[in-house]
Design an enzyme around this catalytic site. Sequence first.
Site, short mmCIF file in Angstrom:
data_model
loop_
_atom_site.label_atom_id
_atom_site.label_comp_id
_atom_site.label_asym_id
_atom_site.label_seq_id
_atom_site.Cartn_x
_atom_site.Cartn_y
_atom_site.Cartn_z
CB SER A 180 -0.92 0.00 1.23
OG SER A 180 -1.59 1.30 1.47
CE1 TYR A 193 -4.45 -2.20 4.77
CE2 TYR A 193 -3.67 -0.06 4.33
CZ TYR A 193 -4.08 -1.34 4.20
OH TYR A 193 -4.16 -1.37 2.68
#
Length: 288
Positions: A180, A193
């Site tokens: 990401s 995350y």
Amino acid sequence: MKKGAKRALRPAQSQKRQPGRQSVMRPQPRSTRASHRGSGKLAGRVALITGGDSGIGRAVAVAFAREGADVAVSYLEEHDDAAETRRLVRKERRRCLLLPGDVGNEAHCNGLVQAVLAEWGRLDVLVNNAAEQHPQERPEDVSAEQVLATFRTNVFAMFQLTRAALPHLRKGGAIVNTASVTAYRGSPKLLDYSSTKGAIVAYTRSLALALAERGIRVNAVAPGPIWTPLIPATFEPAKVASFGSDTPLKRAGEPAEVASCFVFLASEDASYLTGQVLHPNGGEIING
């Protein structure tokens, strides 16, 4: 409009739990591109994709099928979304095996690989894509239980599934992990995350070195804001409405716009790439 300003791009909406459902999103994420003309880049190969029921995973499954691969789709329990993925794969005249269950469970990961081998007798491409995220306003609000749950799905599952798959991946095989943009620029409300995604980048680079002599390539894709079920299942409606509008391209990406990165990395077109990360993120420069 000022640089970085946010504007509404879609109806405000939310979903009460993860994983989210693609079937109820408005507008629907685009899983395919009419401009994608398959050319057999993955002909004869078998791929296992986690989180393949919707979002980026679904788009990758369909793109792989369009390039000639048979696809096993791992997902938690979103059966209707998974059935739609299977329909789209079959539309490309390829086979699709649906495998529900929790990839955070090691025994289930072992079972996924065995199911693929029982169906096709081989495994050529592993796509580690499943993930969860849980925003918190303050660092103090991130509990140990949340950190463990996020790492269990996002990182531990990669170790477990890769370990199960490696005895069956041959020379020329490929592993593609989903990282990401948050691994590179951070995210103040997604501490756990973004930490998992940083771990995935390091895991990708290290595993690529470990497997180079075996002829198995390992790469990753680090998407920016992409319109997937994870978004309405994570954020408040107002943020969902403007999601992605602060990128240089002023919009969130579509899953189909990310899938081509996975096709490239899984195919012989990327035969000299290993330990690398591609960045479909709408123009953000992250120097990673």
